[in-house]
Design a protein around this motif. Structure first.
Motif, mmCIF file in Angstrom:
data_model
loop_
_atom_site.group_PDB
_atom_site.id
_atom_site.type_symbol
_atom_site.label_atom_id
_atom_site.label_comp_id
_atom_site.label_asym_id
_atom_site.label_seq_id
_atom_site.Cartn_x
_atom_site.Cartn_y
_atom_site.Cartn_z
ATOM 1 N N ILE A 144 -2.205 5.357 1.322
ATOM 2 C CA ILE A 144 -2.609 3.836 1.884
ATOM 3 C C ILE A 144 -3.390 3.851 3.408
ATOM 4 O O ILE A 144 -2.237 3.610 4.842
ATOM 5 N N GLY A 145 -3.693 5.008 3.521
ATOM 6 C CA GLY A 145 -4.553 5.525 4.846
ATOM 7 C C GLY A 145 -5.984 4.529 5.283
ATOM 8 O O GLY A 145 -5.385 2.894 4.828
ATOM 9 N N TYR B 129 2.993 3.318 -2.728
ATOM 10 C CA TYR B 129 3.530 4.263 -1.724
ATOM 11 C C TYR B 129 2.783 5.472 -0.518
ATOM 12 O O TYR B 129 1.348 5.144 -1.186
ATOM 13 N N ASN B 130 3.123 5.505 0.062
ATOM 14 C CA ASN B 130 2.584 5.879 1.710
ATOM 15 C C ASN B 130 3.488 6.944 2.528
ATOM 16 O O ASN B 130 5.032 6.492 2.261
ATOM 17 N N GLU C 9 5.493 1.913 7.345
ATOM 18 C CA GLU C 9 4.722 0.837 8.129
ATOM 19 C C GLU C 9 3.187 0.838 7.847
ATOM 20 O O GLU C 9 2.667 -0.686 8.301
ATOM 21 N N LYS C 10 2.310 1.530 7.177
ATOM 22 C CA LYS C 10 1.190 2.083 7.248
ATOM 23 C C LYS C 10 0.390 1.023 6.162
ATOM 24 O O LYS C 10 -0.318 0.688 5.780
ATOM 25 N N ILE D 127 2.572 -4.766 2.040
ATOM 26 C CA ILE D 127 3.821 -5.792 1.079
ATOM 27 C C ILE D 127 3.668 -6.928 1.471
ATOM 28 O O ILE D 127 3.989 -7.589 0.128
ATOM 29 N N GLU D 128 3.137 -7.415 2.262
ATOM 30 C CA GLU D 128 2.784 -8.597 2.680
ATOM 31 C C GLU D 128 2.701 -9.594 1.893
ATOM 32 O O GLU D 128 2.657 -10.566 1.374
ATOM 33 N N LYS D 129 1.574 -9.075 1.322
ATOM 34 C CA LYS D 129 0.339 -9.940 0.452
ATOM 35 C C LYS D 129 0.767 -9.660 -1.170
ATOM 36 O O LYS D 129 0.080 -10.209 -1.890
ATOM 37 N N GLY D 130 1.941 -8.928 -1.565
ATOM 38 C CA GLY D 130 2.712 -8.853 -2.717
ATOM 39 C C GLY D 130 2.778 -7.296 -3.131
ATOM 40 O O GLY D 130 3.006 -7.122 -4.338
#
Length: 109
Positions: A10-11, A31-32, A36-37, A42-45
């Motif tokens: 998740i870059g 996964y990353n 934090e990235k 995560i907030e979007k589901g």
């Protein structure tokens, strides 16, 4: 029924690709190395996992985009990696800028 998608890396590029998958309504396991990235996704589901293995175990389609060929080898070939843990008949797609020989190795395995 939509397949369950896993996304590792998740870059800058991966976060946008994964975001488009979420926006299109796909269930997404991610996964990353640094959580934090991934917070925005995560907030979007997106469903966060603490390991490559856990994402692989949950995905029917798994997309990776990580930093270097050595990172690709690690996440695909380790015992806790993708190829040891992904479900039979699943698809793996590596989007990393990498060595073509490595892509062939993944395909053969």
């Amino acid at each position: 029924m939509r397949p369950i998608i896993g996304f590792i890396g998740i870059g800058i590029m991966g976060s946008h690709m994964a975001g488009h998958l979420l926006k299109a309504g796909h269930k997404l396991h991610i996964y990353n190395r640094t959580k934090e990235k991934a917070e925005n996704l995560i907030e979007k589901g997106a469903i966060w996992h603490d390991s490559v293995k856990n994402v692989a175990e949950n995905a029917e389609i798994l997309i990776t985009i990580v930093g270097y060929p050595a990172d690709v080898e690690k996440i695909y070939f380790n015992n806790d990696g993708i190829l040891q843990n992904i479900k039979k008949d699943s698809y793996v797609i590596d989007m990393t800028t990498s060595d073509p020989k490595l892509a062939i190795m993944i395909y053969q395995k």
